[in-house]
Design a protein around this motif. Structure first.
Motif, PDB file in Angstrom:
ATOM      1  N   ALA A 162      16.289  -5.604   3.466  1.00  0.00           N
ATOM      2  CA  ALA A 162      15.897  -4.930   2.502  1.00  0.00           C
ATOM      3  C   ALA A 162      15.493  -5.173   1.411  1.00  0.00           C
ATOM      4  O   ALA A 162      14.112  -4.804   0.790  1.00  0.00           O
ATOM      5  CB  ALA A 162      16.157  -3.366   2.522  1.00  0.00           C
ATOM      6  N   ALA A 163      16.631  -5.409   0.378  1.00  0.00           N
ATOM      7  CA  ALA A 163      16.748  -5.646  -0.809  1.00  0.00           C
ATOM      8  C   ALA A 163      14.913  -7.508  -1.204  1.00  0.00           C
ATOM      9  O   ALA A 163      15.176  -6.782  -2.361  1.00  0.00           O
ATOM     10  CB  ALA A 163      17.982  -6.096  -1.342  1.00  0.00           C
ATOM     11  N   PHE A 164      15.348  -7.619  -0.525  1.00  0.00           N
ATOM     12  CA  PHE A 164      14.213  -8.716  -0.435  1.00  0.00           C
ATOM     13  C   PHE A 164      13.046  -8.475   0.146  1.00  0.00           C
ATOM     14  O   PHE A 164      12.205  -9.207   0.130  1.00  0.00           O
ATOM     15  CB  PHE A 164      14.904 -10.379   0.338  1.00  0.00           C
ATOM     16  N   ILE A 165      12.148  -7.541   0.325  1.00  0.00           N
ATOM     17  CA  ILE A 165      11.061  -7.001   1.370  1.00  0.00           C
ATOM     18  C   ILE A 165       9.878  -6.608  -0.266  1.00  0.00           C
ATOM     19  O   ILE A 165      10.326  -5.098  -0.755  1.00  0.00           O
ATOM     20  CB  ILE A 165      10.925  -6.016   2.253  1.00  0.00           C
ATOM     21  N   GLU A 166       8.883  -7.398  -0.519  1.00  0.00           N
ATOM     22  CA  GLU A 166       8.320  -7.063  -1.845  1.00  0.00           C
ATOM     23  C   GLU A 166       7.357  -6.038  -1.234  1.00  0.00           C
ATOM     24  O   GLU A 166       6.377  -6.329  -0.311  1.00  0.00           O
ATOM     25  CB  GLU A 166       7.593  -7.585  -2.128  1.00  0.00           C
ATOM     26  N   LEU A 167       7.510  -5.034  -1.853  1.00  0.00           N
ATOM     27  CA  LEU A 167       5.504  -4.075  -1.500  1.00  0.00           C
ATOM     28  C   LEU A 167       4.924  -4.215  -2.566  1.00  0.00           C
ATOM     29  O   LEU A 167       5.204  -4.450  -3.865  1.00  0.00           O
ATOM     30  CB  LEU A 167       6.599  -2.906  -1.708  1.00  0.00           C
ATOM     31  N   SER A 168       3.478  -4.128  -2.530  1.00  0.00           N
ATOM     32  CA  SER A 168       2.165  -4.544  -3.316  1.00  0.00           C
ATOM     33  C   SER A 168       1.976  -2.191  -3.742  1.00  0.00           C
ATOM     34  O   SER A 168       2.878  -1.702  -2.771  1.00  0.00           O
ATOM     35  CB  SER A 168       1.486  -4.779  -2.762  1.00  0.00           C
ATOM     36  N   PRO A 169       1.783  -2.345  -5.153  1.00  0.00           N
ATOM     37  CA  PRO A 169       1.028  -1.155  -5.575  1.00  0.00           C
ATOM     38  C   PRO A 169       0.280  -0.774  -4.225  1.00  0.00           C
ATOM     39  O   PRO A 169       0.896   1.251  -4.403  1.00  0.00           O
ATOM     40  CB  PRO A 169       0.925  -1.506  -6.665  1.00  0.00           C
ATOM     41  N   ALA A 170      -0.671  -0.792  -3.688  1.00  0.00           N
ATOM     42  CA  ALA A 170      -0.931  -0.624  -2.624  1.00  0.00           C
ATOM     43  C   ALA A 170      -0.217   0.326  -1.645  1.00  0.00           C
ATOM     44  O   ALA A 170      -0.158   1.224  -1.114  1.00  0.00           O
ATOM     45  CB  ALA A 170      -1.952  -0.885  -2.205  1.00  0.00           C
ATOM     46  N   GLU A 171       0.691  -1.116  -1.088  1.00  0.00           N
ATOM     47  CA  GLU A 171       1.901  -0.506  -0.068  1.00  0.00           C
ATOM     48  C   GLU A 171       2.861   0.771  -1.157  1.00  0.00           C
ATOM     49  O   GLU A 171       3.286   1.884  -0.140  1.00  0.00           O
ATOM     50  CB  GLU A 171       2.814  -1.485   0.490  1.00  0.00           C
ATOM     51  N   ARG A 172       3.663   0.421  -2.060  1.00  0.00           N
ATOM     52  CA  ARG A 172       4.054   2.015  -2.382  1.00  0.00           C
ATOM     53  C   ARG A 172       3.471   3.188  -2.639  1.00  0.00           C
ATOM     54  O   ARG A 172       3.666   4.055  -1.713  1.00  0.00           O
ATOM     55  CB  ARG A 172       4.537   1.422  -3.584  1.00  0.00           C
ATOM     56  N   LYS A 173       2.718   3.536  -2.752  1.00  0.00           N
ATOM     57  CA  LYS A 173       1.289   4.687  -2.312  1.00  0.00           C
ATOM     58  C   LYS A 173       1.477   5.433  -1.401  1.00  0.00           C
ATOM     59  O   LYS A 173       1.276   6.749  -1.142  1.00  0.00           O
ATOM     60  CB  LYS A 173      -0.372   4.113  -2.714  1.00  0.00           C
TER      61      LYS A 173
END
Length: 337
Positions: free
Chosen positions: A301-312
Motif C-alpha cells: 500500500a505504501a507504493f500506491i499513488e493517489l491523485s488529488p481527485a482520488e484522495r477527494k
C-alpha cells in the motif's frame, strides 16, 4: 497487490532518528483484539512476521509495556534478538494497571522504573524511541519530560515521543526535551487531529506516527459482523463505532470504499493505508498484523499513488462517520480530537 518492493527509510522528526516509511504496531499480537473463534497464533508465527518485515524493509517496531501487559515486549525482544541494530524499536510508558483498573502515572519515578523494566524485557541496552503513552494530567507535563530528558542523556533512550496529547501538551513537552515523534490516531474515519495536533507537529518539526491507520481493522473490510468479535474485544467495549446502529451505518460507508478500491486494483485496506501515506513524508503509519499475508498487503500500500481527485473521492465517503472513536472513560485519557 502483494509487496514486491522494499520500504525506504526516512528521517523521523528533526533529531536524527531514522525509520522505515511504514512500521508495525505490535499491540494486536498480545492484547485488545479478540476474534470469537481465534486461530492459534504462536510466538513462532509472530516472529516469522518480524523476519518477513525485515526482508521488506519494514523495520519500525512499536510496542508498549502495557500490551499483555509486559508479554508483548518480551515477545518482541525474542523476535529481534541477534539483529537488534536492524530495527527502530519504540515502546511506551505511562499507562498503568492497578487493582484491575487502568490509569496513568507520569511521575518521574514511574517513568524511570518503567524504562528500566522495558529494557530488561526487550533484551536491549537502549530504546530508539520512547513515548509517554498517555499524559498524566494530575501533574505538570514538564515534570514527566524532565525524566525523559535524563534518560536520553544517560543513553537509555535515543529519542523522545508522546502519544495521544493535545497541541498544548506537545508544545510544553517539546520545550523540555525535543520530541522526535507524536503518535496519534489518523485514518480515513479519524481525522480530528488535523485541526490542531498535526499542524503543531509540522510547525515544530516533529514526526507523525499514525496508529490504527486501518480504523482498528474496520477499513480492511474483514469485519462484517459483530458476531465475529469476542465479547471482551476492545472494539465493541470501548469504541462506539463498532456498536449497534453505528456499526451498521459504517458498514455502508465501507461498501463505497471497497468499490473505489476495486477500481484501483487494491483492497479497501490498501486504499485506506495509501491515503495515510499520501499525507506527506513526515507521516509514518504503523498498522498491526499477525499474518505475513496482511503484512505484505500493507507494505504494498505504501507504493500506491493517489491523485488529488482520488484522495477527494475517498475522503468524501467518510465525511459522516457514525459514533465517536472512544467511550467517555477512554476519551478522558486521550487527545482532544
Amino acid at each position: 497487490m502483494p509487496a514486491s518492493r522494499q520500504l525506504p527509510v526516512h528521517k523521523l522528526g528533526s533529531d536524527g532518528l531514522l525509520s522505515s516509511q511504514q512500521g508495525i504496531g505490535y499491540m494486536g499480537m498480545s492484547t485488545a483484539y479478540t476474534d470469537k473463534n481465534p486461530p492459534t497464533v504462536t510466538d513462532e508465527e509472530c516472529i516469522a512476521v518480524i523476519e518477513k518485515a525485515l526482508e521488506l524493509g519494514c523495520t519500525h517496531l512499536d510496542t508498549s509495556n502495557v500490551y499483555g501487559p509486559e508479554t508483548n515486549e518480551r515477545l518482541l525482544g525474542k523476535a529481534i534478538k541477534g539483529k537488534r541494530d536492524k530495527f527502530t524499536l519504540a515502546t511506551k510508558c505511562g499507562v498503568v494497571n492497578r487493582n484491575g483498573q487502568r490509569g496513568v502515572d507520569g511521575s518521574r519515578k514511574a517513568v524511570r522504573e518503567a524504562c528500566l523494566a522495558s529494557l530488561d524485557r526487550l533484551q536491549t541496552e537502549y530504546i530508539d524511541l520512547y513515548y509517554l503513552h498517555r499524559v498524566d494530567r494530575s501533574l505538570p507535563i514538564e515534570e514527566t519530560f524532565k525524566e525523559f530528558k535524563a534518560l536520553k542523556e544517560e543513553g537509555k533512550i535515543r529519542d523522545v515521543g508522546i502519544s495521544e496529547a493535545t497541541a498544548e501538551e506537545i508544545r510544553r513537552a517539546h520545550a523540555v526535551t525535543p520530541l522526535s515523534a507524536v503518535q496519534l490516531e489518523w485514518s480515513l474515519w479519524t481525522r480530528g487531529a488535523e485541526r490542531e495536533v498535526i499542524p503543531t507537529c509540522r510547525e515544530l518539526g516533529i514526526g507523525i506516527v499514525t496508529y490504527s491507520p486501518l480504523g482498528r481493522s474496520f477499513l480492511t473490510g474483514t469485519i462484517t459482523s459483530l458476531n465475529n468479535l469476542h465479547e471482551n474485544d476492545f472494539r465493541i467495549n470501548k469504541q462506539p463505532r463498532f456498536q449497534g446502529e453505528n456499526f451498521q451505518k459504517n458498514l455502508e460507508l465501507l461498501k463505497q470504499l471497497d468499490s473505489l478500491a476495486q477500481q484501483k486494483g487494491a483492497t479497501p485496506g490498501q486504499l485506506a493505508l495509501a491515503w495515510v501515506h499520501s499525507q506527506g513524508p513526515d507521516v509514518f503509519p504503523i498498522p498491526g498484523t499477525k499474518r505475513i499475508k496482511y503484512l505484505q498487503e500493507n507494505v504494498a500500500a505504501a507504493f500506491i499513488e493517489l491523485s488529488p481527485a482520488e484522495r477527494k473521492d475517498v475522503e468524501a465517503i467518510f465525511d459522516q462517520v457514525s459514533g465517536p472513536r472512544y467511550t467517555e472513560d477512554m476519551a478522558k485519557l486521550s487527545g482532544d480530537y
